[in-house]
Design an enzyme around this catalytic site. Structure first.
Site, mmCIF file in Angstrom:
data_model
loop_
_atom_site.group_PDB
_atom_site.id
_atom_site.type_symbol
_atom_site.label_atom_id
_atom_site.label_comp_id
_atom_site.label_asym_id
_atom_site.label_seq_id
_atom_site.Cartn_x
_atom_site.Cartn_y
_atom_site.Cartn_z
ATOM 1 N N GLU A 61 -70.306 -69.709 -57.345
ATOM 2 C CA GLU A 61 -70.226 -68.765 -56.229
ATOM 3 C C GLU A 61 -68.862 -68.084 -56.229
ATOM 4 O O GLU A 61 -67.881 -68.640 -56.722
ATOM 5 C CB GLU A 61 -70.389 -69.515 -54.893
ATOM 6 C CG GLU A 61 -71.632 -70.362 -54.787
ATOM 7 C CD GLU A 61 -71.608 -71.268 -53.557
ATOM 8 O OE1 GLU A 61 -70.779 -71.026 -52.657
ATOM 9 O OE2 GLU A 61 -72.404 -72.210 -53.521
ATOM 10 N N LYS B 236 -65.466 -67.115 -54.444
ATOM 11 C CA LYS B 236 -64.628 -67.715 -53.394
ATOM 12 C C LYS B 236 -64.066 -66.571 -52.547
ATOM 13 O O LYS B 236 -63.122 -65.899 -52.954
ATOM 14 C CB LYS B 236 -63.500 -68.550 -53.993
ATOM 15 C CG LYS B 236 -62.681 -69.300 -52.960
ATOM 16 C CD LYS B 236 -61.658 -70.199 -53.637
ATOM 17 C CE LYS B 236 -60.895 -71.000 -52.605
ATOM 18 N NZ LYS B 236 -60.093 -70.154 -51.703
ATOM 19 N N ASP C 287 -62.059 -64.641 -49.723
ATOM 20 C CA ASP C 287 -60.720 -64.898 -49.199
ATOM 21 C C ASP C 287 -60.650 -64.450 -47.737
ATOM 22 O O ASP C 287 -60.198 -63.355 -47.417
ATOM 23 C CB ASP C 287 -59.683 -64.148 -50.044
ATOM 24 C CG ASP C 287 -58.275 -64.626 -49.766
ATOM 25 O OD1 ASP C 287 -58.127 -65.712 -49.170
ATOM 26 O OD2 ASP C 287 -57.324 -63.930 -50.155
ATOM 27 N N TYR D 201 -72.950 -72.457 -47.188
ATOM 28 C CA TYR D 201 -73.218 -73.903 -47.227
ATOM 29 C C TYR D 201 -74.044 -74.306 -46.022
ATOM 30 O O TYR D 201 -73.667 -74.042 -44.882
ATOM 31 C CB TYR D 201 -71.889 -74.672 -47.245
ATOM 32 C CG TYR D 201 -72.032 -76.153 -47.529
ATOM 33 C CD1 TYR D 201 -72.955 -76.620 -48.460
ATOM 34 C CD2 TYR D 201 -71.228 -77.081 -46.875
ATOM 35 C CE1 TYR D 201 -73.082 -77.967 -48.729
ATOM 36 C CE2 TYR D 201 -71.338 -78.444 -47.135
ATOM 37 C CZ TYR D 201 -72.271 -78.881 -48.060
ATOM 38 O OH TYR D 201 -72.398 -80.220 -48.324
ATOM 39 N N LYS E 191 -59.103 -70.694 -59.210
ATOM 40 C CA LYS E 191 -58.368 -69.579 -58.618
ATOM 41 C C LYS E 191 -58.004 -68.547 -59.688
ATOM 42 O O LYS E 191 -57.488 -68.899 -60.757
ATOM 43 C CB LYS E 191 -57.078 -70.075 -57.931
ATOM 44 C CG LYS E 191 -57.321 -71.076 -56.817
ATOM 45 C CD LYS E 191 -58.056 -70.495 -55.642
ATOM 46 C CE LYS E 191 -57.172 -69.632 -54.788
ATOM 47 N NZ LYS E 191 -56.200 -70.344 -53.966
ATOM 48 N N CYS F 168 -31.113 -36.987 -44.536
ATOM 49 C CA CYS F 168 -32.466 -37.165 -43.992
ATOM 50 C C CYS F 168 -33.412 -36.121 -44.579
ATOM 51 O O CYS F 168 -33.109 -34.924 -44.560
ATOM 52 C CB CYS F 168 -32.427 -37.037 -42.470
ATOM 53 S SG CYS F 168 -34.074 -37.109 -41.711
ATOM 54 N N CYS G 86 -34.572 -33.692 -41.382
ATOM 55 C CA CYS G 86 -33.676 -32.815 -40.604
ATOM 56 C C CYS G 86 -32.372 -32.505 -41.319
ATOM 57 O O CYS G 86 -31.588 -31.684 -40.837
ATOM 58 C CB CYS G 86 -33.387 -33.443 -39.242
ATOM 59 S SG CYS G 86 -32.349 -34.923 -39.331
ATOM 60 N N CYS H 103 -31.021 -42.231 -40.255
ATOM 61 C CA CYS H 103 -30.700 -40.889 -39.786
ATOM 62 C C CYS H 103 -30.274 -41.027 -38.327
ATOM 63 O O CYS H 103 -31.035 -41.569 -37.512
ATOM 64 C CB CYS H 103 -31.923 -39.974 -39.898
ATOM 65 S SG CYS H 103 -31.697 -38.392 -39.043
ATOM 66 N N CYS I 263 -34.605 -34.820 -34.793
ATOM 67 C CA CYS I 263 -35.328 -35.231 -36.014
ATOM 68 C C CYS I 263 -36.790 -35.502 -35.635
ATOM 69 O O CYS I 263 -37.081 -36.458 -34.897
ATOM 70 C CB CYS I 263 -34.692 -36.490 -36.598
ATOM 71 S SG CYS I 263 -35.399 -36.986 -38.188
#
Length: 666
Positions: A110, A112, A114, A223, A309, A403, A406, A421, A427
């Site tokens: 099967e 697995k 996550d 299961y 795994k 920045c 600006c 900034c 800004c």
């Protein structure tokens, strides 16, 4: 047909449509038609509360009521599986089973998944309980939240299922849902979920099932347990479960040889990248339940099953350019723009580079072939560079000095990795970011507004700061693109409703640097009005628990800026709560001053949230886990045995709720 008969008919139809859509992936009606039928059912159920059914399809939308979770002992312990990482270890498992059984056997292979483990109990064909894994012996009863997951049947189909049985599986957040959720959190500058597993687990433990419903969780079941199962074969039982309406992975295979196991692993190591949900390995189970009983268990895991795994996901792709994003605090984050590459089920085009130090440590050049990893994490990161393929005369990546929005010169503060900034006034990303933070759910929670609406209002010149929200007019909103009378009305209502938000959340909403939710609560208690906070000195501020010089200086800087004082006054004039309510100020003591308290179990007199508020009102501190620094545990019924054992081992007192109430009410 009577209204009661129509309710029964609608329930039957909607259960079938849920199955067609979420299990078979073959809907037979449109979403609009489904919603119409659901609304009709909800209206009829409201008229006939005497015909209540706890497993009606209408429970899928969840409830706004918060509920504490009751701990439940598992009928069958939920053990973890032993992990393997190589074909050699798989071979050892196979040979060990072969030797122990000394007879022919089959292995069920099967995927697995996550996610977060769940145990579902059905009686007479109806879902009666959903419990998390917990510590394997006890878990949290999350039935109300489980009922919002549309791939979990509330009422079974067909016949032949046992009168009472348990089925286990994995609650998952699909990749697309997860990425959309993280995108929203990123816009609000909230911490991102590291992976779908964490997101699914966190969502399932939320106490507001309506929010759980909105997160669109999924589930695969793997299961079946019970006294009267239809077959001796695990694989065959799950095929029956699929006929009863459960979502069972069609990737499951029954094999007879070690080579067939390796073929299955090899196929899914590549093909899993195309799945809509996260997987991190393969589970191998002896198929016969009789043989499973014969093999038995170790102290921690079954001898008849093992998990293989997969290795961490990694891909090689080209770094095309580096761009920079500006957040509401002015922090500038570099982003690697990559040639699109498939990785862990999604196409990756961008990866965060975090800060200038990370860029320097990688010695990045434009055009480099870079290694990108997710591992168990969703947020892609560059882990290395293939120096052998670096183009000649390629441009070295150096962090920008000004920045990108600006043009203001960036600064880097001592002891900080980020560049900032400092142009807070004009800004655009900072202005919009502060407003987005202000309207966010944990701050002012203004319904009807979101990042896109804020951007639209900003572009139209309607807002330049949070106070401008309180001058909006429905007539002005109506004339904008994609805005109608209903949308305008909802926004105005949301803005008006926010005037009732308590003072501590207004403080958080102001976006004072380093003043998060917890700090805002502590500051609000120590200085129960905005005027007292504005007048506070450095010494006054650092006397407050957990307020150090860094936070104190930030608060003083905020109020020393005339623009911020004007903003606060405009918000006050708009009607926002700028001082604590009388009931919040009254009844405060220092009876728990300096005490760190862990809350565990189910309580009779007050909810957990109410007890947390009491602890804080009397000067104590709520902590989530037991350590040597814990002063005592406030314990209700069904306190987890692992917590109790840890408390005993550390010599930490355990107090029941009656004794606690006597202590704080002296």
């Amino acid at each position: 047909m009577t209204e009661i008969e129509r309710i029964d008919q609608l329930r039957k139809e909607l259960h079938a449509h849920n199955h067609n859509y979420y299990i078979l992936n073959a809907p037979t009606i449109s979403d609009k038609e489904f919603d119409r039928l659901m609304r009709e059912l909800q209206d009829l159920e409201a008229k006939h509360p005497e015909h209540y059914d706890e497993n009606s399809p209408s429970v899928r939308v969840g409830s706004d009521l918060n509920k504490d979770f009751r701990q439940v002992e598992h009928k069958y312990p939920m053990l973890s599986l032993g992990n393997t990482y190589s074909e050699a270890e798989v071979t050892e498992f196979y040979e060990r089973v072969k030797k122990s059984l000394n007879e022919d056997f089959e292995i069920c292979c099967e995927l697995k998944f996550d996610g977060t483990s769940i145990s579902l109990t059905y009686e007479n064909g109806k879902l009666v309980q959903g419990v998390t894994r917990g510590d394997g012996v006890r878990g949290d009863d999350v039935t109300d939240n489980v009922k919002t997951i549309r791939s979990i049947p509330l009422v079974l189909q067909g016949s032949g299922y046992p009168k009472s049985f348990e089925i286990r599986g994995e609650i998952l957040m699909p990749w697309k849902v997860f990425e959309d959720l993280n995108r929203e959190r990123e816009l609000r500058e909230e911490p991102l979920f590291a992976n779908p597993r964490n997101a699914a687990s966190g969502t399932l433990k939320l106490q507001n099932s309506a929010v759980v419903a909105s997160r669109k969780l999924d589930a695969y079941l793997y299961y079946l347990l019970g006294e009267d199962l239809p077959h001796d074969g695990h694989y065959e039982n799950l095929q029956e479960a699929a006929r009863w309406g459960f979502k069972i992975s069609n990737a499951m295979r029954k094999v007879h040889t070690l080579q067939e196991i390796f073929d299955f692993i090899s196929y899914w190591d590549t093909e899993r990248k195309n799945l809509p949900v996260a997987t991190d390995g393969i589970v191998l189970k002896v198929n016969s339940l009789r043989q499973q009983r014969s093999l038995g268990y170790t102290a921690k895991s079954p001898r008849w099953a093992i998990a293989y795994k997969f290795q961490a996901e990694r891909a090689l792709t080209r770094l095309e350019k580096v761009t920079y994003q500006v957040g509401r605090t002015g922090a500038v984050t570099p982003v690697a723009n990559l040639a699109p590459v498939q990785l862990a089920g999604t196409v990756v085009k961008r990866a965060s580079l975090h800060n200038a130090d990370i860029i320097a440590s990688l010695d990045l050049h434009i055009g480099d072939m870079v290694y990108v990893e997710k591992g168990g994490e969703i947020i892609p990161k560059i882990t290395g560079v293939d120096l052998a393929s670096r183009p000649q005369n390629s441009e070295k990546v150096t962090f920008i000095t000004h920045c990108p929005e600006c043009g203001c010169k960036l600064v880097r503060y001592e002891d900080e990795a980020a560049h900032y900034c400092t142009n807070e006034s004009t800004c655009p990303p900072q202005i919009k970011g502060r407003i987005e933070h202000f309207i966010s759910r944990r701050a002012m929670n203004i319904e009807g507004l979101g990042p896109e609406t804020v951007d639209q209002f900003y572009q139209e010149g309607m807002i330049r700061d949070a106070a401008d929200l309180y001058t909006l007019q429905a007539a002005d909103i109506c004339r904008l693109d994609r805005m109608g009378e209903k949308s305008a009305e909802n926004i105005i209502k949301g803005v008006e409703k926010s005037k009732q938000v308590p003072y501590e959340r207004v403080l958080f909403a102001l976006g004072i640097r380093f003043v998060g939710e917890t700090v805002a609560k502590k500051v609000a208690r120590a200085f129960p009005s905005i005027d007292r906070l504005e007048a506070a000195t450095l010494d006054d501020l650092i006397q407050v628990d957990e307020i150090g010089e860094k936070i104190a200086q930030s608060i003083i800087r905020f109020f020393s800026d005339e623009k911020n004082r004007i903003l606060v006054n405009r918000l006050r004039e708009a009607g926002l709560q700028m001082e604590a309510a009388a009931e919040d100020v009254g009844g405060r003591t220092d009876r728990l001053q300096g005490k760190s308290v862990v809350i565990s179990g189910v309580f009779a007199h007050h909810s957990r949230d109410e007890y947390k508020a009491m602890i804080e009102r009397h000067g104590g501190k709520n902590v989530g886990s037991i350590s040597k620094k814990t002063s005592f545990i406030l314990a209700g019924e069904n306190m987890g045995p692992s917590k109790l054992e840890k408390a005993k081992s550390l010599g930490i007192p355990v107090m029941n709720e009656d004794d606690f109430l006597a202590l704080v009410e002296e």
